[in-house]
Structures are given as C-alpha cells and as structure tokens.
Design a protein around this motif. Structure first.
Motif, PDB file in Angstrom:
ATOM      1  N   THR A   6      -3.929  -6.416 -30.826  1.00 28.86           N
ATOM      2  CA  THR A   6      -2.576  -6.978 -30.734  1.00 28.86           C
ATOM      3  C   THR A   6      -2.090  -7.110 -29.298  1.00 28.86           C
ATOM      4  O   THR A   6      -1.562  -8.148 -28.908  1.00 28.86           O
ATOM      5  CB  THR A   6      -1.594  -6.100 -31.524  1.00 28.86           C
ATOM      6  N   GLY A   7      -2.235  -6.082 -28.502  1.00 29.47           N
ATOM      7  CA  GLY A   7      -1.639  -6.084 -27.166  1.00 29.47           C
ATOM      8  C   GLY A   7      -2.623  -6.299 -26.044  1.00 29.47           C
ATOM      9  O   GLY A   7      -2.343  -5.937 -24.896  1.00 29.47           O
ATOM     10  N   ASP A   8      -3.788  -6.873 -26.327  1.00 32.39           N
ATOM     11  CA  ASP A   8      -4.792  -7.114 -25.294  1.00 32.39           C
ATOM     12  C   ASP A   8      -4.685  -8.547 -24.797  1.00 32.39           C
ATOM     13  O   ASP A   8      -4.655  -9.500 -25.590  1.00 32.39           O
ATOM     14  CB  ASP A   8      -6.198  -6.863 -25.827  1.00 32.39           C
ATOM     15  N   TYR A   9      -4.639  -8.682 -23.498  1.00 33.67           N
ATOM     16  CA  TYR A   9      -4.600 -10.009 -22.894  1.00 33.67           C
ATOM     17  C   TYR A   9      -5.139  -9.926 -21.478  1.00 33.67           C
ATOM     18  O   TYR A   9      -5.413  -8.836 -20.951  1.00 33.67           O
ATOM     19  CB  TYR A   9      -3.181 -10.582 -22.902  1.00 33.67           C
ATOM     20  N   ALA A  10      -5.303 -11.083 -20.852  1.00 35.36           N
ATOM     21  CA  ALA A  10      -5.810 -11.138 -19.477  1.00 35.36           C
ATOM     22  C   ALA A  10      -5.043 -12.201 -18.712  1.00 35.36           C
ATOM     23  O   ALA A  10      -4.568 -13.186 -19.297  1.00 35.36           O
ATOM     24  CB  ALA A  10      -7.302 -11.429 -19.457  1.00 35.36           C
ATOM     25  N   ILE A  11      -4.924 -11.982 -17.407  1.00 40.29           N
ATOM     26  CA  ILE A  11      -4.272 -12.964 -16.540  1.00 40.29           C
ATOM     27  C   ILE A  11      -5.181 -13.252 -15.353  1.00 40.29           C
ATOM     28  O   ILE A  11      -6.003 -12.418 -14.954  1.00 40.29           O
ATOM     29  CB  ILE A  11      -2.893 -12.468 -16.035  1.00 40.29           C
TER      30      ILE A  11
END
Length: 999
Positions: free
Chosen positions: A401-406
């Motif tokens: 749910t709270g995993d992301y990358a920038i």
C-alpha cells in the motif's frame, strides 16, 4: 511552466498577414482570417491547407467557428459579416452589420447569438434563429471597440476592450454597460475571462505594452505583467492549462504562470508581429496569427489526467480541481458499447500543484498527484494530504500500500516503504530519464535501456530497449514493455529471481540471468494497456481496442480517432464483475465495452494447451458468444474443436469442408430454406461442395452438387472424363436452356452431334461460324447454311452477300467436296460406335488417319464417283467392328509405293523450308547486332553532350548566384536603412497622438 509541458510546433504555415485565428474543438483545424480578404482552413495534423474562402477584396479582421451549426462567421473591412458552411463551402448569409470596420466577433456557447464590435464604437447582437436579426445594440465606448468576450461562468455578461483606455462589462439584456475598469495608460486591444469558477478575473492587453489581471468584483488590478516591448494585441487565460499567454507587435508570444504570474517562456518564430491567439478547452494546443502566417503549437500532451481503482472509482483532474465518480453499475447489459456513460461527479477538492499525472496505489486507498516538479499523496476518499515532496517522477509499487519511488535527480532514485524513506538507488546509467512502477521498479536509462530493481533496491536485470511504458500483470509473472513502434511481452521468473538475489547471484552489469524471457512481440504501437490475467488489453496508435493472448491479436472494436487518424482513447481499467473495460478520451468522456472475463480465461487456457481447464470454462460463456469462441479456436488451428462449438451454419459449413466432412456439408445444405436456395451465396456453397466431392472421387455427390448450383463447366469435366454420354446429352439441354451456349456446343461436339452444333450456331446468329463448321464436319449442310448467311448478310451489304460462293454455283471453289461428302457418310454411319478404353492401343492409330486421302487413294479422288466396294473397304478399315480382334488387311487398291513417294517428297520440302528459315534467322540476327551497335554509339555521344551542357549550366548558375547574392546584400542594406528611417518617423507620430490607431 512544468517541464512536462514541452512546446511542440504542430503547424507553421506561411501566408499573408493573419489578423485572427480560431481552433476547432474536435477536428484538427485552425481557422485564419487574412488581411488579403481570404479565410484559410489549415489542417495542423497534416500541415496542409484544407480549404480556402474568397471572402472580400478588403481585409478580414476576424473569423470564428460556430461548431454546432458547422459554420464560421467572419468580419471584413467592407463592414459586412458573412457566414459560411465550412463543410460545403457554401455562403449561408451576408449582410452589412456596422458603419465602420468590424474588429472582432464572439459566438455564444449555448444561445444562437453572435456579438460583433466595431470602429463605430458599438457592439451588436445577432440572432441566427431570426435570420441574423440585430436584436440588441450596446453603445457606451468613446473610441474603437477592439474586442468583445463572453464570460464563461455567466454567459449573460460580456466584456469589451476599447481604445478609449477602458474595459466595460455588459449584460445581454441591457444596452448600457454595468461598469468600467480603468487602469491602462493607452488604448486596450484585447480582453479575456478566467475560465474556471474560483477566480473572478479578467485579463487585458493594451498599447501601453502591459498585460493586466483584474478582479472584476472589486474592480481592481490584481497584477500587471511587463515584458513586451510593443503593443499587446491578444491575451488569453489558457482554458486547460495554468497559463497566461500574450501576443504582441514585438513579434513575441509570452507565457506566464497564472498562479505566480512568473514569466516561463517566450516564443518567437520570426514571423514579424503577432496579432491573434486562440485555444480550446479540449486540448493543449494554441493557434497564433502573425504578419507572415499562422502557427499552431502544443504544450506537452493532452492525455486525460485520470485514474480508476479496482472497484470502479474514477478520480480525475480538471485544472487544479480534483473530482471523482464511479462507473460501477452505470453500464448495464442493455447499454450499447461505446456510449458515453453518465457518471455522477462530485468535487474532492483542489490541489496546490497543477496536475500533469494522477494515479491510484495498488489497493486504491491513495492517489498521487504530480506536477511542477512536486508530488502530493492524498487519501482517495477525502483528499487528505498523506505525504508530499519534490520529484521529477513518481511511481507506485504493485504490491504494498505505502510503497513508492521518486526520481529525485537524473542520478538518484529514492524508494519509500510504508511512506517512509527506505533506500537510495544510484542507477548504473549516465542519466535516469524516467521511472516505471509495478511489480519491479523500472528505470529508463539514457543508453536506450531499462534497468529493473526490486523494491528493496536490488538490481534485477538490464534490458536493451527504450520504453515508453511498462505494464505488469497482477501476479508479476508477465511484463509488457511498450516502445515507439512495437511492444515486447516478457515472462518474469518471480521465484527464481528472488532466490538468485537471496543467494547473491546477480551480476553487477546485467543482473540475474534468466529472470526474464521474451515470449512474443506485438508489432503495434501500444498507447495504453491493462493486464487481465495473462491477457493484455490495449489501444494502439490507429485507434483500435485489441487484446493479445500469447501473441494472437484480436480486435475488439475500432474506436473514434482524430482527423489525423490518431487514437484519442486511453484504457482506464477493467471490472471483472461487470465484464467491461472502461476507456476515457481527451475530453474526459468515459465509455465501456463488454469483454467477458470467462472468454479471456478460456482463450488463455486454449493457447496454453490446457483443454481440461478450457472445457470447464466453456459453460460459463453464453452461447451467443460461441461463434467468437469458434473463430478463435479456428485461428489457433483447432478446427475440429471449432466445428463442435460453433453455432453459425455458415461457419460450420466452412469448417466441415476444410475438414473434408462431405456428409455434414451436404446435411447443412439441405437445411437451407427454399427461398434462399437460388442465392449467390448458396450457389457458391454447392460449388465448393462439388469441388471437394470431385477431389475425393465421389462422383455421384459431385454431380448432384454441380447440378444444384448449375456448375455446367464442372459437369462438362465430369461427364467427359467418365464418358457419360447420357450426362453430356442432359448437360447440353440444360446449358442451352441456361444460355451457356459454349458449354452446350462442346457437349454436342463431344457426342458427335454436329447437326445440333450447327443448329446452335445458327439459332444464336453465328452464321459465319456455322458455315465454316459445316464445311469441316457436315458438308451436306453447307448449301443450307450459306443460303441463310447470304440472306442475313444482304440486309446490311448486298455486294458482300453476292460475293459468297456455294458448292452448287461455284464447285471449282470447293475442291474435293464430293470426297468430303463420302467421308461425312462414313462418319455418320459410325459415330455412335463405342470403342472400349481397353482397345485404345489398337484404335489410337485411327485417330491420326487422313480419311480424305484414303478415299481419294481408293480411286474416288476425282470427286465425281458415287463410291464402290473399295470405299466400303476403307470404311471398314477406318472404323472396325468392335468385336473384331484384329484389323482387316489393307485393300490392294491402295498404292503403297505412291504413298511412300509422296511422303519422301514432303520430307524433302520440309527440309528445304527449314534451311531457308535458318538462313533468314541468321541474316536477321546480323542486322539486329549492327543496329544495336549503332544505337550504343549514338547513346554515348548524347551522354557526352549532356555532360558538357550540364557543366556549362553549373558554371553559369554559380556566376548568376554570386551576382544575385551581391544584389541582395545591397538591397537588404538599403531596406534596413529605409526601415530604420520609417520606424523613427512612426515613433514620432505615436508620441504626437496617444489615440493613434495602430491597427
């Protein structure tokens, strides 16, 4: 301006001065009003002039589309307004509207009204439902009224700009203005309203070189934009982007942020003064009118900013406003595929940044809004801020749910776990240009490769392909990489990759060997896509909605496209419970199409060869879709299975014939209704059935099928090959009745019925052919046929009829005619004799026998005898009795020595003829060789002369070019001096009179 809004030039068209321009909201058209009195319609996708309209001999200062009527209205310096139908080029209306030059026109978005402003200091309202009657006039300005603009939030009010330095706001029902806005130091040329409802702003541009933003509620100037060095001719709030755009006589178009008022960019295409701007709320394109032509540019792309979660909730952005709705339950089984869905929309709120992308996380609880080099994560239900930061790119993980990358910079990637910074990755590439989310984190490198990392930051694999997008299946086992011209479907070994990484077997440069395997390619440009199990739904660049199962492409529907043929739809998502795929177009219209999940799963099982699973899924598919299933099975080569599934008799017939099942094909043909048995389609089926039966040597079935479809050619082949005399006789009658005279003639001829052949030729008025046929095969009929021919020919030419000879009148012109009559008697008496195929070797010599020579050799060659015993003996020799095992000995009357001498003489004559032909051929070859040599010498001389002339021309051209260059430099210097002088004089005049008309 966001970096993603790169400016791309779509059209640069040179022409006379463009005083006004407009863009069509749905077609790729730009309308240009020219100072020369013409109106041009440009297609900016093809960069071609679509249409040209000769409007007036005086300048056309304004032209605007009336889209809902298929018209455009234009104003010219002869004080007239004209309306044209831009599809038919027909002039709809022309009338004198003002007493001085008309500066601009404005079309009401909903009512049948057109507003026009003029140098006569008035604005007039025209109603086209009343024949363009002038229903209201607005007077109040003290100088030329340069522009008029309707308020998009309240279309009963409008604003005007005038050289009296004021902006006035009016109501459609009142001839006097509500109020005036004063603040410009010189005449105001243009005005525009803020497009959305959150700011009561007006925009204006004037001869004081400034652009001002007004709050029309407080009647104050909010901001003044300085930068132009000459009069500002046109201004606009972009209806879709957070931009203010202004055009000036200084030749530049300046672009400003509408929130910060910071100047972001300046466009200068070297086409002298910029006069006009136009845009539509449906796209990111603007049109610019210059002294030297028209330019259309596009800011970034106009793809819809929308996202749908797995439950059917859609979130989309309109400017800074975030809205939501649901497609769940909106499309019913009765809904027609492709219809626009009526979705109840509610506002979620506004975002602080202008969105250029918007996406849900894997479970739909959060949405990420990105733009202006920043990202904000909101809760999807109430738009509460969860996290934010600076980033060039943002992508979600496909798992947690709270995993992301920038992408923080071109060399630094940050991975977040549960909204907290987890790891920093420095990709092994010179420049990281873009991120792709999903089961693995993809990084596009500057070396035309994509690098995949797991969400712990471990390097997985480098793939040498430059992607536009990466799509992952829910299981993470399938991955599609889309490029500019193709797409590659890869299988990802999830367990093997995880095990290799855990054991440290990854290579630092290439990653884990065997982690990806190429399954197949899709040779189309994928513009949007969605995995449904192991089936990939996608739209391509030609506007087709397709799906791929193991490389087999199936087209579901041809979507609407732009006028240039490009797709305007993107896939939003797929709802398995409703068996529907949802698409959104560039105008945020959502449509859906029925695609059954069971069908996709069935096809996937078939491709994998798992027919047990496929048979379990088949009952879940409605019988109405069995034809689609059968055609898919057929495309995969499973024709027997397709035959068992299909419900369409036509398809079943095709499959039966392909599988050689004649009995089933015959049964299906028996089910055809009587009223359809004579149709072309039914006849073609019988023909195919007949051909197949013939190929399998089932002659009875082939005959009955050929008779059913009246395949006379096939019957002729069948009957003649099987020596079926009765069949040939029946065929001759049928063909004659069906007016297939060539078939009937051949059947009669094969039966030896030469009388019927002559009768057929005569009845069809083929009398010359009948006469020649009779002369050869039935000489006793020659006199009768010639008599008919002479009678018929005399109707058109008496002399030609008299020139015909007959055996009675001109016996000398019919040599051996009596002999031919005797041969005819021999033929007639023996033509019904059947010779068995087993006697072929004994009878084949008779086929080459010269009966006329034999009759003449028997002593009746003078043509005057009536036949004797010798002739009868010859007949017996030529046509032996069928029961006789051996031929009778040759009659002693035949002179064998004479025949041998004649044969020797003929051979000698043939040899002499061959020698003469050989000598002539050798002479012809010699002459041909000499002619070719002469032609080659002539060609060489011509080539040498051409090369010399080309060299002389080149030297002369270079000399002339140098003279022209010197003359041009001299003229340019003189022109520059003159232009400088004129500019100085003009500046003096402007300072002398502040109300001078610069237009």
């Amino acid at each position: 301006m966001p970096k993603s809004l790169d400016i791309k030039k779509k059209l640069s068209a040179r022409s006379e001065r463009v005083k006004s321009c407009d863009i069509h909201p749905t077609e790729s058209w730009a309308l240009a009003a020219l100072y020369s009195g013409k109106v041009f319609l440009w297609d900016y996708e093809t960069e071609a002039l679509a249409k040209s309209f000769e409007v007036s001999e005086l300048p056309v200062r304004c032209a605007k589309f009336i889209v809902r009527k298929g018209w455009f209205v234009c104003a010219s310096d002869d004080m007239k307004l004209r309306v044209f139908n831009y599809s038919t080029s027909e002039k709809v209306k022309e009338w004198e509207a003002h007493t001085d030059y008309i500066r601009t026109v404005e079309v009401h978005p909903t009512l049948p009204y057109v507003l026009s402003s003029s140098d006569d200091m008035s604005v007039k309202l025209w109603d086209w439902e009343k024949g363009f009657q002038n229903t209201q006039e607005f007077v109040g300005h003290a100088h030329y009224v340069m522009a008029v603009k309707l308020n998009p939030k309240d279309t009963n009010t409008f604003a005007t700009a005038s050289l009296d330095r004021t902006i006035k706001v009016w109501g459609l029902s009142s001839p006097t203005p509500h109020y005036s806005l004063e603040g410009h130091e010189r005449g105001v040329n243009c005005v525009d309203y803020y497009p959305s409802g959150d700011k009561p702003y007006l925009l204006s541009g004037a001869d004081d070189k400034t652009v001002k933003i007004w709050d029309y509620q407080t009647k104050t100037v909010v901001q003044s934009l300085d930068g132009h060095t000459h009069n500002v001719c046109s201004v606009m709030f972009h209806p879709k982007l957070p931009l203010i755009i202004s055009a000036s006589e200084d030749g530049t178009v300046r672009i400003w942020q509408s929130s910060t008022y910071r100047q972001e960019s300046t466009l200068n295409y070297g086409m002298e003064r910029a006069w006009a701007l136009a845009a539509t709320k449906e796209s990111n394109k603007i049109a610019i009118g210059y002294d030297e032509g028209c330019v259309v540019v596009e800011f970034g792309n106009d793809d819809p900013i929308a996202s749908m979660d797995g439950t059917g909730k859609v979130v989309f952005a309109k400017n800074n406003d975030i809205q939501t709705g649901t497609v769940k339950g909106v499309a019913t089984d009765e809904s027609a595929d492709g219809e626009k869905l009526q979705i109840a929309v509610r506002d979620l709120g506004s975002t602080e940044i202008y969105p250029t992308s918007l996406s849900h996380n894997c479970n739909g609880r959060f949405i990420a809004v990105c733009g202006d080099g920043e990202f904000i994560i909101y809760t999807s239900q109430a738009l509460r801020n969860k996290a934010f930061g600076s980033a060039l790119d943002f992508v979600w993980s496909g798992r947690n749910t709270g995993d992301y990358a920038i992408r923080e910079s071109i060399s630094r990637i940050k991975i977040f776990s549960n909204f907290k910074e987890h790891k920093i990755v420095k990709p092994a590439t010179a420049s990281a240009e873009q991120l792709y989310g999903g089961h693995l984190l993809g990084v596009k490198g500057s070396d035309d490769a994509v690098l995949f990392y797991d969400w712990e930051g471990e390097f997985v694999r480098k793939i040498d392909v430059s992607p536009n997008a990466v799509y992952w299946s829910d299981s993470g086992e399938m991955c599609l990489i889309a490029t500019d011209d193709a797409a590659y479907v890869l299988q990802h070994d999830v367990a093997g990759t995880a095990q290799a990484l855990a054991m440290g077997k990854g290579d630092a440069e290439e990653g884990v060997d065997g982690s990806f395997e190429l399954l197949f390619e899709i040779n189309e440009k994928v513009t949007s896509g969605k995995w449904v199990g192991d089936c990939f739904l996608f739209t391509n660049s030609q506007g087709r909605l397709n799906y791929s199962v193991a490389g087999q492409i199936q087209t579901l529907v041809h979507l609407e496209t732009s006028s240039g043929g490009a797709t305007v739809h993107s896939i939003l998502g797929y709802l398995a419970k409703e068996d529907r795929v949802y698409l959104v177009d560039k105008s945020m219209n959502i449509t859906s199409f029925k695609i059954m999940l069971a069908m996709l799963q069935y096809q996937t099982a078939v491709v994998r060869g798992d027919f047990d699973a496929a048979n379990e899924l088949l009952p879940m598919i409605p019988e109405t879709e069995y034809l689609v299933v059968a055609r898919f099975l057929e495309s995969q080569g499973f024709k027997e299975e397709a035959l068992a599934v299909t419900t369409d008799d036509d398809h079943k017939f095709d499959l039966a014939l392909e599988l050689g099942q004649l009995e089933l094909g015959l049964e299906l043909m028996g089910n055809i209704p009587a009223d359809e048995s004579e149709t072309t389609e039914s006849q073609a089926k019988w023909k195919r059935l007949s051909d197949l039966a013939l190929s399998q040597s089932k002659f009875d079935l082939a005959e009955s099928a050929a008779l059913a479809c009246k395949d006379f050619s096939g019957l002729l082949l069948l009957y003649s090959s099987t020596a079926n005399k009765a069949g040939l006789a029946k065929l001759a009658e049928l063909a004659n009745e069906g007016k297939k005279y060539n078939i009937a003639f051949l059947a009669y001829f094969l039966l030896g019925k030469v009388e019927d052949c002559i009768s057929l030729l005569s009845s069809t008025n083929r009398l010359p052919e009948a006469a020649f046929f009779a002369r050869t095969y039935h000489p006793s009929k020659v006199e009768d046929i010639l008599s008919l021919w002479k009678t018929e020919l005399s109707k058109t030419s008496t002399s030609a009829a008299d020139a015909l000879s007959t055996p009675q009148l001109n016996p000398d012109m019919f040599p051996d005619f009596e002999v031919a009559l005797k041969v005819e008697q021999m033929f007639m008496s023996n033509r019904n004799m059947d010779v068995p195929a087993g006697k072929y070797l004994e009878a084949k010599g008779d086929l080459e026998m010269d009966l006329i020579a034999l009759v003449k050799a028997s002593g009746n060659g003078n043509g005057n005898g009536n036949g004797n015993g010798a002739t009868q003996q010859v007949v017996e020799d030529v046509v032996p009795e069928p029961k006789v095992e051996e031929a009778a000995p040759v009659s002693p009357a035949v002179d064998e020595e004479k025949l041998a001498a004649e044969k020797l003489a003929a051979e000698k004559l043939a040899a002499e003829k061959l020698a003469a032909e050989k000598l002539a051929a050798e002479k012809l070859a010699t002459e041909k060789l000499a002619a070719e040599k002469l032609a080659a010498e002539k060609l060489a001389a011509e080539k040498l002369a051409a090369e010399k002339k080309a060299e002389d021309d080149r030297i002369a051209a270079e000399k002339k070019a140098e003279e022209d260059r010197i003359a041009a430099e001299k003229a340019a210097a003189e022109a520059a001096a003159l232009e400088k002088k004129l500019a100085e004089e003009k500046e003096d005049e402007e300072l002398a009179d502040e109300f001078a008309d610069d237009w």
